[in-house]
Design a protein around this motif. Structure first.
Motif, PDB file in Angstrom:
ATOM      1  N   TYR A  33       0.851  -1.181   0.000  1.00  0.00           N
ATOM      2  CA  TYR A  33       0.000   0.000   0.000  1.00  0.00           C
ATOM      3  C   TYR A  33       0.890   1.235   0.000  1.00  0.00           C
ATOM      4  O   TYR A  33       1.879   1.298   0.717  1.00  0.00           O
ATOM      5  N   PHE A  35       1.115   5.554   0.130  1.00  0.00           N
ATOM      6  CA  PHE A  35       0.426   6.715   0.683  1.00  0.00           C
ATOM      7  C   PHE A  35       1.209   7.993   0.386  1.00  0.00           C
ATOM      8  O   PHE A  35       2.423   7.972   0.231  1.00  0.00           O
ATOM      9  N   PHE A  91       5.342  13.672   2.213  1.00  0.00           N
ATOM     10  CA  PHE A  91       5.985  12.371   2.413  1.00  0.00           C
ATOM     11  C   PHE A  91       5.254  11.292   1.641  1.00  0.00           C
ATOM     12  O   PHE A  91       4.027  11.204   1.677  1.00  0.00           O
ATOM     13  N   SER A  95       3.626   0.501   2.989  1.00  0.00           N
ATOM     14  CA  SER A  95       3.524  -0.605   3.931  1.00  0.00           C
ATOM     15  C   SER A  95       3.125  -1.848   3.142  1.00  0.00           C
ATOM     16  O   SER A  95       2.585  -1.743   2.041  1.00  0.00           O
ATOM     17  N   VAL A  96       3.417  -3.005   3.717  1.00  0.00           N
ATOM     18  CA  VAL A  96       3.110  -4.249   3.026  1.00  0.00           C
ATOM     19  C   VAL A  96       2.099  -5.040   3.847  1.00  0.00           C
ATOM     20  O   VAL A  96       1.968  -4.841   5.051  1.00  0.00           O
ATOM     21  N   ARG A  97       1.438  -5.954   3.167  1.00  0.00           N
ATOM     22  CA  ARG A  97       0.416  -6.749   3.837  1.00  0.00           C
ATOM     23  C   ARG A  97       1.050  -7.542   4.969  1.00  0.00           C
ATOM     24  O   ARG A  97       2.174  -8.018   4.869  1.00  0.00           O
ATOM     25  N   ASP A  99       2.268  -6.575   7.626  1.00  0.00           N
ATOM     26  CA  ASP A  99       3.224  -5.784   8.406  1.00  0.00           C
ATOM     27  C   ASP A  99       2.730  -4.347   8.334  1.00  0.00           C
ATOM     28  O   ASP A  99       2.848  -3.695   7.305  1.00  0.00           O
ATOM     29  N   TYR A 100       2.194  -3.875   9.438  1.00  0.00           N
ATOM     30  CA  TYR A 100       1.522  -2.590   9.395  1.00  0.00           C
ATOM     31  C   TYR A 100       2.461  -1.396   9.488  1.00  0.00           C
ATOM     32  O   TYR A 100       2.023  -0.259   9.454  1.00  0.00           O
ATOM     33  N   LYS A 101       3.747  -1.650   9.570  1.00  0.00           N
ATOM     34  CA  LYS A 101       4.684  -0.539   9.670  1.00  0.00           C
ATOM     35  C   LYS A 101       4.688   0.282   8.388  1.00  0.00           C
ATOM     36  O   LYS A 101       4.539  -0.248   7.295  1.00  0.00           O
ATOM     37  N   LEU A 102       4.868   1.564   8.554  1.00  0.00           N
ATOM     38  CA  LEU A 102       4.996   2.471   7.425  1.00  0.00           C
ATOM     39  C   LEU A 102       6.462   2.852   7.240  1.00  0.00           C
ATOM     40  O   LEU A 102       7.122   3.253   8.193  1.00  0.00           O
ATOM     41  N   PHE A 104       8.715   5.579   5.474  1.00  0.00           N
ATOM     42  CA  PHE A 104       8.575   6.906   4.894  1.00  0.00           C
ATOM     43  C   PHE A 104       9.779   7.269   4.030  1.00  0.00           C
ATOM     44  O   PHE A 104      10.918   6.876   4.322  1.00  0.00           O
ATOM     45  N   GLY A 105       9.512   8.051   2.991  1.00  0.00           N
ATOM     46  CA  GLY A 105      10.601   8.663   2.247  1.00  0.00           C
ATOM     47  C   GLY A 105      11.145   9.834   3.034  1.00  0.00           C
ATOM     48  O   GLY A 105      10.630  10.199   4.095  1.00  0.00           O
TER      49      GLY A 105
END
Lengths: 114, 117
Positions: A33, A35, A91, A95-97, A99-102, A104-105
């Motif tokens: 995903y 954002f 920014f 995140s990947v399925r 693993d809810y961590k984001l 960031f660039g």
């Protein structure tokens, strides 16, 4: 591991110009995903748009539009007819399925001059 | 939309003191919350993942004895910066995972600006 690269550090435009922000991502997961967030000087993160890896349809939402291309792992974001209130740090995040961590660039600082 | 609050929004403390920052989900239950740290002109760096009823998971390089995280209820997570020093001065942001979301979306609090003198 996931990685997000925003090569543009700063962009300065005059009001009413269009601004395109680049974002390149890296992941081995097939479900992920993407954002875009805006961080004005107040510091609060404002959610702008999201996209999942299975939906490459590009859309326009008001003055915002995005260009998601899996072939180049890019998720670029455009502000049309920029306004002074668009001045902020933008920014891109991933995140990947499962693993809810984001991730960031580094962020791109946009300055819109009147 | 879901709302996440943080308290305090700004805190100034003396070196050596401990500071507690609260993160609350106001209109939803958050089983998972996240704590980020942001230095001036830098990006957000994830410090830890806070899970309700269990120990937090810290990212590599983050001292768990320095940054104590407690997630005692489904609407509250706290971050305590123990024995704060000037290098701990930063902008701390929490977020809560949308339990109903399908996009791994997180809702962010407004942030807490910590200044250690």
């Amino acid at each position: 591991a996931q990685k997000v690269t925003q090569a543009q550090t700063e962009i300065s435009v005059v009001e009413k110009e269009d601004v395109t922000l680049d974002c390149v991502y890296e992941t081995r997961d097939t479900t992920y995903y993407l954002f875009w967030y805006k961080q004005p000087p107040s510091g609060e993160l404002v959610f702008l748009i999201r996209r999942n890896s299975f939906d490459e349809q590009n859309e326009i939402s008001g003055r915002y539009s995005w260009n998601f291309q899996k072939s180049t792992s890019s998720f670029n974001f455009t502000i049309t007819a920029s306004q002074v209130v668009d001045s902020a740090v933008y920014f891109c995040a991933l995140s990947v399925r499962n693993d809810y961590k984001l991730s960031f660039g580094a962020g791109t600082t946009v300055t819109v001059r009147a | 939309g879901a709302v996440v609050s943080q308290h305090p929004s700004r805190v100034i403390c003396k070196s050596g003191t401990s500071v507690k920052i609260e993160c609350r989900s106001l209109d939803f239950q958050a089983t998972t919350m996240f704590w980020y740290r942001q230095f001036p002109k830098q990006s957000l760096m994830l410090m830890a993942t806070s899970n309700e009823g269990s120990k937090a998971t810290y990212e590599q390089g983050v001292e768990k004895d320095k940054f104590l995280i407690n997630h005692a209820s489904l609407t509250l997570s706290t971050l305590t910066v123990t024995s704060a020093h000037p290098e701990d001065s930063s902008f701390y942001i929490c977020s809560a995972r949308d339990p109903q979301g399908i996009y791994n979306e997180q809702f962010f609090g407004p942030g807490t600006r910590l200044t250690v003198l």
